[in-house]
Design a protein around this motif. Structure first.
Motif, PDB file in Angstrom:
ATOM      1  N   LYS A 162      80.159 -13.038  29.560  1.00 41.90           N
ATOM      2  CA  LYS A 162      78.786 -13.531  29.484  1.00 41.90           C
ATOM      3  C   LYS A 162      77.790 -12.384  29.394  1.00 41.90           C
ATOM      4  CE  LYS A 162      75.590 -16.546  32.021  1.00 41.90           C
ATOM      5  NZ  LYS A 162      75.405 -17.344  33.263  1.00 41.90           N
ATOM      6  N   SER A 163      77.756 -11.549  30.414  1.00 39.60           N
ATOM      7  CA  SER A 163      76.788 -10.445  30.441  1.00 39.60           C
ATOM      8  C   SER A 163      77.208  -9.479  31.531  1.00 39.60           C
ATOM      9  CB  SER A 163      75.382 -10.977  30.708  1.00 39.60           C
ATOM     10  OG  SER A 163      75.330 -11.625  31.982  1.00 39.60           O
ATOM     11  N   LYS A 164      76.383  -8.453  31.736  1.00 34.22           N
ATOM     12  CA  LYS A 164      76.607  -7.528  32.844  1.00 34.22           C
ATOM     13  C   LYS A 164      76.410  -8.254  34.179  1.00 34.22           C
ATOM     14  CE  LYS A 164      77.241  -3.696  30.456  1.00 34.22           C
ATOM     15  NZ  LYS A 164      76.211  -2.675  30.365  1.00 34.22           N
ATOM     16  N   CYS A 165      77.101  -7.781  35.201  1.00 34.87           N
ATOM     17  CA  CYS A 165      76.998  -8.405  36.528  1.00 34.87           C
ATOM     18  C   CYS A 165      75.572  -8.258  37.066  1.00 34.87           C
ATOM     19  CB  CYS A 165      77.981  -7.766  37.499  1.00 34.87           C
ATOM     20  SG  CYS A 165      79.705  -8.101  37.119  1.00 34.87           S
ATOM     21  N   MET A 166      75.098  -9.329  37.669  1.00 36.64           N
ATOM     22  CA  MET A 166      73.787  -9.314  38.315  1.00 36.64           C
ATOM     23  C   MET A 166      73.997  -9.103  39.809  1.00 36.64           C
ATOM     24  SD  MET A 166      71.882  -9.713  35.711  1.00 36.64           S
ATOM     25  CE  MET A 166      70.292  -9.990  36.507  1.00 36.64           C
ATOM     26  N   SER A 167      73.842  -7.871  40.258  1.00 35.44           N
ATOM     27  CA  SER A 167      74.049  -7.547  41.668  1.00 35.44           C
ATOM     28  C   SER A 167      72.998  -6.534  42.098  1.00 35.44           C
ATOM     29  CB  SER A 167      75.451  -6.978  41.895  1.00 35.44           C
ATOM     30  OG  SER A 167      75.646  -5.811  41.130  1.00 35.44           O
ATOM     31  N   GLU A 168      72.939  -6.312  43.409  1.00 37.50           N
ATOM     32  CA  GLU A 168      71.962  -5.378  43.947  1.00 37.50           C
ATOM     33  C   GLU A 168      72.230  -3.955  43.472  1.00 37.50           C
ATOM     34  OE1 GLU A 168      72.006  -5.771  48.142  1.00 37.50           O
ATOM     35  OE2 GLU A 168      71.268  -7.841  48.139  1.00 37.50           O
ATOM     36  N   ILE A 169      73.503  -3.607  43.351  1.00 34.84           N
ATOM     37  CA  ILE A 169      73.881  -2.271  42.876  1.00 34.84           C
ATOM     38  C   ILE A 169      74.263  -2.380  41.403  1.00 34.84           C
ATOM     39  CG2 ILE A 169      75.443  -0.327  43.193  1.00 34.84           C
ATOM     40  CD1 ILE A 169      75.812  -1.239  46.090  1.00 34.84           C
ATOM     41  N   ALA A 170      73.546  -1.672  40.555  1.00 39.89           N
ATOM     42  CA  ALA A 170      73.812  -1.713  39.121  1.00 39.89           C
ATOM     43  C   ALA A 170      75.184  -1.121  38.823  1.00 39.89           C
ATOM     44  CB  ALA A 170      72.727  -0.956  38.365  1.00 39.89           C
ATOM     45  N   ASP A 171      75.970  -1.846  38.031  1.00 47.28           N
ATOM     46  CA  ASP A 171      77.309  -1.399  37.655  1.00 47.28           C
ATOM     47  C   ASP A 171      77.519  -1.735  36.192  1.00 47.28           C
ATOM     48  OD1 ASP A 171      79.911  -0.659  37.398  1.00 47.28           O
ATOM     49  OD2 ASP A 171      80.701  -1.965  38.967  1.00 47.28           O
TER      50      ASP A 171
ATOM     51  N   ARG B 269      85.318 -14.255  39.690  1.00 48.72           N
ATOM     52  CA  ARG B 269      85.492 -14.300  38.234  1.00 48.72           C
ATOM     53  C   ARG B 269      84.609 -13.278  37.521  1.00 48.72           C
ATOM     54  NH1 ARG B 269      85.347 -20.809  37.345  1.00 48.72           N
ATOM     55  NH2 ARG B 269      87.047 -21.324  38.757  1.00 48.72           N
ATOM     56  N   ASN B 270      84.295 -12.211  38.201  1.00 55.58           N
ATOM     57  CA  ASN B 270      83.676 -11.073  37.539  1.00 55.58           C
ATOM     58  C   ASN B 270      84.778 -10.157  37.048  1.00 55.58           C
ATOM     59  OD1 ASN B 270      81.009 -11.914  38.031  1.00 55.58           O
ATOM     60  ND2 ASN B 270      81.042 -10.980  40.072  1.00 55.58           N
ATOM     61  N   LEU B 271      84.487  -9.432  35.959  1.00 58.40           N
ATOM     62  CA  LEU B 271      85.473  -8.539  35.377  1.00 58.40           C
ATOM     63  C   LEU B 271      84.997  -7.102  35.510  1.00 58.40           C
ATOM     64  CD1 LEU B 271      85.484 -11.334  33.514  1.00 58.40           C
ATOM     65  CD2 LEU B 271      87.307 -10.082  32.397  1.00 58.40           C
ATOM     66  N   HIS B 272      85.927  -6.232  35.892  1.00 58.71           N
ATOM     67  CA  HIS B 272      85.618  -4.818  36.120  1.00 58.71           C
ATOM     68  C   HIS B 272      86.460  -3.987  35.166  1.00 58.71           C
ATOM     69  CE1 HIS B 272      83.547  -5.901  39.930  1.00 58.71           C
ATOM     70  NE2 HIS B 272      84.471  -6.863  39.950  1.00 58.71           N
ATOM     71  N   LEU B 273      85.805  -3.132  34.412  1.00 53.22           N
ATOM     72  CA  LEU B 273      86.465  -2.323  33.392  1.00 53.22           C
ATOM     73  C   LEU B 273      86.971  -1.017  33.994  1.00 53.22           C
ATOM     74  CD1 LEU B 273      87.161  -1.824  30.380  1.00 53.22           C
ATOM     75  CD2 LEU B 273      84.905  -0.764  30.160  1.00 53.22           C
ATOM     76  N   TYR B 274      88.237  -0.686  33.680  1.00 56.38           N
ATOM     77  CA  TYR B 274      88.848   0.587  34.079  1.00 56.38           C
ATOM     78  C   TYR B 274      89.579   1.160  32.874  1.00 56.38           C
ATOM     79  CZ  TYR B 274      87.834  -0.684  38.913  1.00 56.38           C
ATOM     80  OH  TYR B 274      87.190  -1.034  40.086  1.00 56.38           O
ATOM     81  N   PRO B 275      89.521   2.478  32.649  1.00 53.33           N
ATOM     82  CA  PRO B 275      88.844   3.505  33.453  1.00 53.33           C
ATOM     83  C   PRO B 275      87.326   3.436  33.314  1.00 53.33           C
ATOM     84  CG  PRO B 275      89.756   4.453  31.454  1.00 53.33           C
ATOM     85  CD  PRO B 275      90.247   3.046  31.495  1.00 53.33           C
TER      86      PRO B 275
ATOM     87  N   CYS C 105      80.838  -3.628  35.166  1.00 54.02           N
ATOM     88  CA  CYS C 105      81.095  -4.971  35.707  1.00 54.02           C
ATOM     89  C   CYS C 105      80.470  -6.005  34.784  1.00 54.02           C
ATOM     90  CB  CYS C 105      80.538  -5.091  37.117  1.00 54.02           C
ATOM     91  SG  CYS C 105      80.763  -6.721  37.861  1.00 54.02           S
ATOM     92  N   PHE C 106      81.232  -7.083  34.489  1.00 48.12           N
ATOM     93  CA  PHE C 106      80.767  -8.115  33.573  1.00 48.12           C
ATOM     94  C   PHE C 106      80.996  -9.484  34.211  1.00 48.12           C
ATOM     95  CE2 PHE C 106      82.182  -4.441  31.245  1.00 48.12           C
ATOM     96  CZ  PHE C 106      81.178  -4.227  30.306  1.00 48.12           C
ATOM     97  N   SER C 107      80.032 -10.350  34.010  1.00 46.45           N
ATOM     98  CA  SER C 107      80.180 -11.724  34.502  1.00 46.45           C
ATOM     99  C   SER C 107      80.832 -12.577  33.429  1.00 46.45           C
ATOM    100  CB  SER C 107      78.816 -12.303  34.887  1.00 46.45           C
ATOM    101  OG  SER C 107      77.956 -12.324  33.768  1.00 46.45           O
ATOM    102  N   SER C 108      81.373 -13.704  33.824  1.00 44.96           N
ATOM    103  CA  SER C 108      82.116 -14.566  32.898  1.00 44.96           C
ATOM    104  C   SER C 108      81.462 -15.922  32.788  1.00 44.96           C
ATOM    105  CB  SER C 108      83.558 -14.724  33.383  1.00 44.96           C
ATOM    106  OG  SER C 108      83.577 -15.388  34.638  1.00 44.96           O
ATOM    107  N   ARG C 109      81.893 -16.652  31.799  1.00 45.02           N
ATOM    108  CA  ARG C 109      81.436 -18.035  31.605  1.00 45.02           C
ATOM    109  C   ARG C 109      82.646 -18.903  31.300  1.00 45.02           C
ATOM    110  NH1 ARG C 109      80.502 -18.725  25.778  1.00 45.02           N
ATOM    111  NH2 ARG C 109      81.028 -16.749  24.743  1.00 45.02           N
ATOM    112  N   ASP C 110      82.574 -20.148  31.730  1.00 41.01           N
ATOM    113  CA  ASP C 110      83.651 -21.099  31.473  1.00 41.01           C
ATOM    114  C   ASP C 110      83.493 -21.668  30.072  1.00 41.01           C
ATOM    115  OD1 ASP C 110      84.598 -20.647  33.968  1.00 41.01           O
ATOM    116  OD2 ASP C 110      83.769 -22.464  34.863  1.00 41.01           O
TER     117      ASP C 110
END
Length: 983
Positions: free
Chosen positions: A648-657, A608-614, A660-665
């Motif tokens: 919700k916010s930017k994805c919290m991962s080892e590789i900064a992106d 349930r992470n969202l990735h923006l394109y382009p 990429c955005f995280s979601s909330r219910d």
């Protein structure tokens, strides 16, 4: 002068009446519609080449199609589409005149007349459980002019008469999966070999004429078997162990089973991966396929295995073909670049090449998947061979004498998604149309049209007129027209190939087989998913080409990594491609575009992470401005749950992106699993244009449509009623429908249909939803309609509020403000089962709506939305009649003239889309399945244009005659006045 006008009017009315009388449907055929027939990916093929008569090719496909093709041109003689629930397992030819099909996992066997495709007989094979099936027609053992057909299905071996389909005898094989039937070399004794569990091997010896079981032997095989058994000779078989790394040689001498194992690596050290047996069925030779090679092995006199040859994996091997007495041949197709090499070898001597040819082929078709060979007698009485090859893009080609005799683009039978693209503008000073006729031909053509208008044309003239109309319609030009009828249909097929079809005549303008959607070492099972608009140039229409986004998945699972491709819609060139590190669960097209007019998309992964394109800085800036206004929903049918999500916010991962955005219910709705099960969800199309929110009634009242892009239609059914129609009683099943706001999760409307059952087919448009289901109590299909109106705007008729500006007519509609809604609903009986349902769309949304209903008969029915007006009553008032309300009837009327497809069928119908034209009155309707069909539809008639059959030549002639008549009568009137004055 008055006399002149009267004469001119009479002459004009005469010509107009003659024009109206000449309204022939045949004359309009092919001007605004086209129909194409396809088959799908070929699974099995059988050649029928008698010395006298038509030479045919009988095929079965993955789209459940059985067809007979002309071997010379590839045209369809006859065809039957059996449907998704009746998949074809095996085909064969019996008695030289019947096509035998085994379908539904061995439950149904049919015989079709070979010349015309009429069904001769049908038999149902009943058993305790469904299983893998097999079919064998014993042609060399005739019983009273009959061929026995041996069928294994449902734990039974059946012997069936090819004359009438009667079951002559059957043998029950309890819990045994039959793998191989072995024809008798001599006599009436036959072998059947099967596996139970994974380690027990069974051999049955029986009399083929009587069905008497003569002997049965069972052997435990340590380590287990994989389930594949291939025939090597009449008493020797070969199998693979459970690990697929060892070959097992099985002997059936005297009905007793004995076996010996050989490791494949001992024979072929370079062999890698899991092995698979190819069904070659040669005497003494068999083939094994791995990730890299196809290896041919021979059983020598000492019953030992030895390697005969090893070829690359990008090859295909045909089955054995009997072309002489006691002579077998088989074909090998190897591919290298843009050439395929066909080799036909002698079955008894692998080193002998009977035929060796190289054929140039379009590399855009991919690799060869299957090959079927057939022999013929040349003029010099020598043997020649032809080959049918099935390509990776599901197309088929017939090869003969080093040439491609014909090809068929049968991948178009498996379309998974459709979108459209505008054609390029016609530049000034450059004309695409070619003038190929002189003045004499032009005058001759107009004279022919005039003869047709005046009903003076002969049959030959009518044929010439039809040909001229098709040529002069300009419908196949590759530039835009002012009415918007000429477009490109961009279709994505199951194989991963993208086609551009011209709406004028349906021809393939270009096709691209995307490399990242082909099977490769890095992606074993690519899956094509959807098409989206990527770039739609408006301001840069002359500088930029439109492009589409192709979304796929590398694997069948929902967590498989995604695949993206950008394709230019004018040239078919792949502009860029990307193999994603994340999965693709959903794609959300956003209503924003960057400076180059590329549309923004959000791709939702399994976490349930969202990735923006382009992935551009400009796209990130645009998206961050609308960050808080992005909502979406997910449907979890397995857990009976709906969820609403926000960012919700930017994805919290080892590789900064940063893309990429995280979601909330935000909300969730859990339907009680003991009483409801989700079976259908439908939302409005984001591209739909609504002309007005107000609906003015005949009594001058105004109703305001509740227009929201966040509404979702959800249908649930009782768990017991989730099966087939009639599987439950009316008291055990009910259908519940909901209208839910996907931003807040608020249920706006709920209605229960007691005693009803799915499947549910629904369409959501503007402020109404129409859905189709089955009523168990009435034992009939029903269609219900729900219309939603906004009551919060009902007080805007106050004049003082309008003057003071205190009305809320222009205030924005928010999902967070509790709406005051009113619903109107009605239910009607409907006589058809429905496969799919859609609605017409027009450029401005002014034209009346029509429902496009795909019936079970594979036709498209256009039903006026007025028949589904919930305000219909048995005795409408004069005011309601003035408003166009149709008197209520319990069933919806079906006018035969309302079928968009007329007398044609779109076999295997799966989807219907409506494409707005620039002309507001007209929409293009495209229906696809195993067939493709496109036509123009004018739900409110062509009120804003002249029809195609309007005769401009007759109009010009009428004007000339009127002017001449006025001039002549004026002279006559002047002379009469002069005579009167001299009297």
């Amino acid at each position: 002068m008055a006399m002149a006008i009267r004469v001119s009017l009479l002459f004009f009315l005469f010509l107009s009446s003659s024009l109206l009388v000449f309204s022939l449907y045949e004359d309009q055929a092919g001007l605004a519609d086209w129909h194409q027939q396809y088959l799908g990916k070929v699974k099995q093929a059988v050649f029928h080449t008698p010395k006298a008569g038509r030479k045919r090719l009988v095929v079965s496909t993955e789209e459940s199609v059985i067809a007979s093709l002309d071997l010379r041109r590839g045209e369809i003689f006859w065809r039957h589409v059996l449907g998704e629930n009746d998949r074809i397992d095996h085909i064969d030819i019996a008695l030289g005149k019947y096509v035998i099909t085994l379908s539904s996992k061995g439950s149904i066997i049919r015989a079709w007349n070979l010349p015309d495709g009429q069904m001769v007989w049908e038999s149902f094979l009943v058993g305790k459980k469904l299983s893998e099936s097999s079919l064998l027609t014993v042609t060399d053992l005739k019983v009273e002019r009959d061929n026995l057909i041996l069928v294994y299905s449902n734990d039974c071996l059946h012997a069936i008469s090819s004359v009438d389909g009667a079951v002559l005898w059957n043998i029950e094989l309890k819990s045994v999966e039959l793998q191989q039937l072995i024809k008798p070399v001599s006599g009436d004794v036959m072998y059947a070999v099967g596996i139970s569990g994974s380690s027990k091997l069974h051999a049955y010896r029986f009399n083929i004429k009587t069905g008497e079981l003569l002997n049965q032997d069972v052997v435990d095989f340590p380590g287990g078997l994989s389930g594949e058994i291939s025939l090597v000779s009449s008493e020797i078989l070969v199998a693979l162990d459970a690990s697929r790394t060892e070959l097992v040689l099985i002997s059936l001498k005297d009905g007793k089973i004995s076996f010996q194992k050989t490791n494949i690596h001992d024979l072929v050290p370079q062999f890698s991966g899991e092995a698979a047996l190819l069904p070659v069925n040669l005497e003494g030779i068999f083939a094994v396929k791995s990730n890299s090679y196809i290896v041919f092995l021979r059983v020598n006199d000492q019953s030992k295995l030895e390697v005969v040859d090893k070829i690359e994996d990008s090859s295909a091997v045909s089955g054995a073909l009997s072309f002489k007495e006691d002579q077998l041949a088989f074909g090998i197709v190897q591919q290298g670049g843009s050439q395929i090499h066909l080799t036909v070898k002698l079955g008894s001597d692998y080193s002998t090449d009977i035929l060796k040819e190289s054929i140039q082929i379009d590399p855009n078709r991919g690799t060869v998947q299957k090959v079927f060979i057939n022999n013929y007698i040349r003029a010099d009485r020598s043997y020649g061979f032809r080959a049918l090859v099935v390509m990776e893009d599901h197309s088929v080609s017939l090869l003969q004498q080093g040439n491609i005799v014909w090809s068929r683009e049968d991948g178009l039978a498996s379309i998974v998604d459709v979108t459209t693209s505008e054609l390029p503008l016609e530049k000034k000073g450059v004309s695409v149309a070619k003038v190929e006729q002189g003045l004499l031909e032009w005058l001759k053509g107009h004279m022919l049209k005039l003869k047709g208008t005046l009903m003076l044309a002969s049959a030959e003239d009518m044929v010439s007129i039809q040909a001229l109309r098709l040529q002069s319609s300009e419908k196949s030009k590759l530039t835009r027209d002012h009415n918007g009828f000429r477009k490109l249909l961009i279709v994505l097929t199951k194989s991963g190939k993208v086609y551009a079809l011209h709406t004028g005549d349906g021809r393939v303008v270009w096709s691209t087989f995307l490399p990242n959607l082909r099977k490769s070492d890095t992606c074993e099972n690519p899956v094509a998913l959807n098409l989206y608009q990527w770039q739609v140039p408006h301001h840069h229409a002359m500088d930029e080409n439109p492009a589409v986004l192709v979304v796929g998945r590398c694997g069948n699972g929902i967590d498989a990594p995604g695949i993206l491709s950008i394709v230019d819609t004018y040239s078919g060139k792949e502009l860029s491609s990307l193999s994603l590190t994340h999965s693709v669960v959903d794609v959300i097209p956003l209503p924003f575009a960057d400076s180059t007019e590329k549309r923004l998309h959000l791709i939702v992964d399994v976490d349930r992470n969202l990735h923006l394109y382009p992935k551009t800085p400009e796209a990130a800036v645009i998206f961050e401005r609308e960050y808080i206004n992005v909502y979406w929903y997910s449907v979890d049918a397995e857990n009976n749950m709906l969820r609403g999500h926000g960012l919700k916010s930017k994805c919290m991962s080892e590789i900064a992106d940063e893309f990429c955005f995280s979601s909330r219910d935000l909300w969730s709705i859990v339907f009680p699993s003991d009483s409801e099960k989700i079976i259908a969800t439908v939302a409005r199309k984001a591209s739909e244009v609504v002309h007005t929110q107000a609906k003015v009634m005949a009594d001058r009242n105004v109703l305001f449509k509740y227009i929201s892009k966040n509404l979702l239609f959800v249908a649930t059914v009782a768990p017991k009623g989730a099966g087939e129609i009639g599987s439950v009683t009316p008291d055990e099943s009910w259908l519940v429908v909901y209208l839910i706001d996907t931003v807040t999760g608020r249920i706006l409307h709920r209605v229960t249909h007691h005693g009803s059952q799915g499947p549910v087919r629904a369409v959501f448009s503007e402020n109404w939803v129409v859905y189709h289901y089955f009523n168990l109590r009435a034992n009939r299909y029903e269609i219900s309609v729900i219309e939603i109106y906004d009551q919060s705007r009902a007080d805007i008729k106050n004049v003082w509020k309008l003057i003071l500006g205190k009305h809320n007519l222009t205030s924005p509609v928010s999902s967070y403000s509790r709406p005051e809604i009113m619903t109107k609903s009605q239910t009607y009986f409907f006589t058809h089962s429905v496969k799919t349902v859609s609605v017409t769309l027009t450029a401005k949304g002014i034209t009346a709506k029509q429902l496009l209903i795909g019936t079970v008969g594979d036709q498209v029915l256009a039903l006026d939305k007025r028949f589904l007006d919930p305000r219909r009553s048995a005795k409408p008032t004069p005011t309601e009649l003035e408003d166009g309300i149709i008197p209520l009837t319990d069933a919806l009327p079906i006018n035969p003239q309302s079928y968009v497809t007329h007398a044609l069928k779109v076999e295997g119908l799966r989807g219907i889309i409506s494409v707005p034209a620039k002309l507001e009155s007209t929409t293009l309707v495209f229906a696809y399945g195993a067939d493709l069909y496109l036509t123009r539809l004018a739900p409110s008639k062509t009120y804003d244009s002249l029809t195609d059959e309007f005769s401009y030549a007759l109009l010009l002639l009428t004007i000339v005659v009127l002017v001449a008549a006025i001039f002549v009568t004026w002279i006559m009137s002047e002379r009469k006045d002069l005579r009167d004055k001299w009297r």
